[in-house]
Motif scaffolding. Structure first.
Motif, PDB file in Angstrom:
ATOM      1  N   ASP A 264       0.976  -1.185   0.085  1.00  0.00           N
ATOM      2  CA  ASP A 264       0.089   0.059   0.167  1.00  0.00           C
ATOM      3  C   ASP A 264       0.842   1.086  -0.026  1.00  0.00           C
ATOM      4  N   ARG A 265       0.537   2.341  -0.765  1.00  0.00           N
ATOM      5  CA  ARG A 265       1.113   3.697  -0.702  1.00  0.00           C
ATOM      6  C   ARG A 265       1.295   4.536   0.672  1.00  0.00           C
ATOM      7  N   VAL A 266       0.183   4.016   1.431  1.00  0.00           N
ATOM      8  CA  VAL A 266       0.079   4.686   2.885  1.00  0.00           C
ATOM      9  C   VAL A 266       0.791   3.810   4.029  1.00  0.00           C
ATOM     10  N   SER A 267       0.532   2.422   3.960  1.00  0.00           N
ATOM     11  CA  SER A 267       0.955   1.826   5.225  1.00  0.00           C
ATOM     12  C   SER A 267       2.315   0.889   4.804  1.00  0.00           C
ATOM     13  N   SER A 268       2.974   0.767   5.906  1.00  0.00           N
ATOM     14  CA  SER A 268       4.095  -0.175   5.827  1.00  0.00           C
ATOM     15  C   SER A 268       3.784  -1.397   5.852  1.00  0.00           C
ATOM     16  N   HIS A 269       2.490  -1.972   6.746  1.00  0.00           N
ATOM     17  CA  HIS A 269       2.345  -3.426   7.040  1.00  0.00           C
ATOM     18  C   HIS A 269       0.684  -3.287   7.185  1.00  0.00           C
ATOM     19  N   VAL A 270       0.395  -4.551   7.426  1.00  0.00           N
ATOM     20  CA  VAL A 270      -1.133  -4.765   7.769  1.00  0.00           C
ATOM     21  C   VAL A 270      -1.148  -5.842   8.868  1.00  0.00           C
ATOM     22  N   LEU A 271      -2.254  -5.608   9.590  1.00  0.00           N
ATOM     23  CA  LEU A 271      -2.485  -6.524  10.774  1.00  0.00           C
ATOM     24  C   LEU A 271      -3.590  -7.449  10.061  1.00  0.00           C
ATOM     25  N   VAL A 272      -3.526  -8.635  10.207  1.00  0.00           N
ATOM     26  CA  VAL A 272      -4.566  -9.639   9.740  1.00  0.00           C
ATOM     27  C   VAL A 272      -5.220 -10.367  10.752  1.00  0.00           C
ATOM     28  N   ASN A 273      -6.598 -10.261  10.926  1.00  0.00           N
ATOM     29  CA  ASN A 273      -7.106 -11.027  12.011  1.00  0.00           C
ATOM     30  C   ASN A 273      -7.234 -12.391  11.485  1.00  0.00           C
ATOM     31  N   ALA A 274      -6.504 -13.375  11.988  1.00  0.00           N
ATOM     32  CA  ALA A 274      -6.529 -14.972  11.782  1.00  0.00           C
ATOM     33  C   ALA A 274      -8.045 -15.442  11.618  1.00  0.00           C
ATOM     34  N   ALA A 275      -8.880 -14.943  12.716  1.00  0.00           N
ATOM     35  CA  ALA A 275     -10.092 -15.523  12.451  1.00  0.00           C
ATOM     36  C   ALA A 275     -11.012 -15.321  11.310  1.00  0.00           C
ATOM     37  N   ASP A 276     -11.036 -14.079  10.840  1.00  0.00           N
ATOM     38  CA  ASP A 276     -11.778 -13.659   9.754  1.00  0.00           C
ATOM     39  C   ASP A 276     -11.154 -13.131   8.592  1.00  0.00           C
ATOM     40  N   GLY A 277      -9.809 -12.795   8.664  1.00  0.00           N
ATOM     41  CA  GLY A 277      -9.173 -12.377   7.610  1.00  0.00           C
ATOM     42  C   GLY A 277      -9.126 -10.884   7.194  1.00  0.00           C
ATOM     43  N   CYS A 278      -9.845 -10.183   8.301  1.00  0.00           N
ATOM     44  CA  CYS A 278      -9.893  -8.682   8.163  1.00  0.00           C
ATOM     45  C   CYS A 278      -8.549  -8.365   8.419  1.00  0.00           C
ATOM     46  N   ARG A 279      -8.221  -7.063   7.367  1.00  0.00           N
ATOM     47  CA  ARG A 279      -6.859  -6.528   7.309  1.00  0.00           C
ATOM     48  C   ARG A 279      -6.995  -5.039   7.840  1.00  0.00           C
ATOM     49  N   VAL A 280      -6.059  -4.538   8.676  1.00  0.00           N
ATOM     50  CA  VAL A 280      -6.206  -3.094   8.782  1.00  0.00           C
ATOM     51  C   VAL A 280      -4.845  -2.635   8.377  1.00  0.00           C
ATOM     52  N   ARG A 281      -4.729  -1.334   7.984  1.00  0.00           N
ATOM     53  CA  ARG A 281      -3.327  -0.787   7.470  1.00  0.00           C
ATOM     54  C   ARG A 281      -2.675  -0.099   8.795  1.00  0.00           C
ATOM     55  N   VAL A 282      -1.203  -0.296   9.049  1.00  0.00           N
ATOM     56  CA  VAL A 282      -0.638   0.284   9.940  1.00  0.00           C
ATOM     57  C   VAL A 282       0.860   0.688   9.698  1.00  0.00           C
ATOM     58  N   ILE A 283       1.369   1.616  10.645  1.00  0.00           N
ATOM     59  CA  ILE A 283       2.643   1.982  10.461  1.00  0.00           C
ATOM     60  C   ILE A 283       3.127   1.840  11.690  1.00  0.00           C
ATOM     61  N   ALA A 284       4.426   1.929  11.884  1.00  0.00           N
ATOM     62  CA  ALA A 284       5.178   1.673  13.353  1.00  0.00           C
ATOM     63  C   ALA A 284       4.762   3.020  14.064  1.00  0.00           C
TER      64      ALA A 284
END
Length: 83
Positions: free
Chosen positions: A46-66
């Motif tokens: 993504d051009r905005v975030s360096s990483h994503v956190l993925v919820n293992a239960a439902d696959g939902c992804r949220v964009r994150v930076i340090a």
């Protein structure tokens, strides 16, 4: 990884000690997270975030930076406006 702390709505600390800022447009997704929520950290193309956190239960992804980083100038507004 599990959540160690999520006291501030926009910052999450994982059990490995890493701290991540959650992208403002993804905050609603994190409202259901609990300490036992199993998350995976993955690099983001993504051009905005360096990483994503993925919820293992439902696959939902949220964009994150340090937590020590700042969001790219203007990019947050562009993305939130659908640009």
């Amino acid at each position: 990884m599990k959540i160690r702390a999520h006291a501030e709505s926009h910052v999450v600390e994982l059990d490995d000690g890493s701290q991540w800022q959650i992208f403002p447009g993804d905050l609603a997704t994190t409202l259901s997270w609990k300490p036992e929520t199993d998350l995976r950290l993955e690099p983001s193309g993504d051009r905005v975030s360096s990483h994503v956190l993925v919820n293992a239960a439902d696959g939902c992804r949220v964009r994150v930076i340090a937590a020590s980083e700042t969001w790219p100038d203007g990019e947050v507004k562009k993305v939130l406006k659908g640009g």
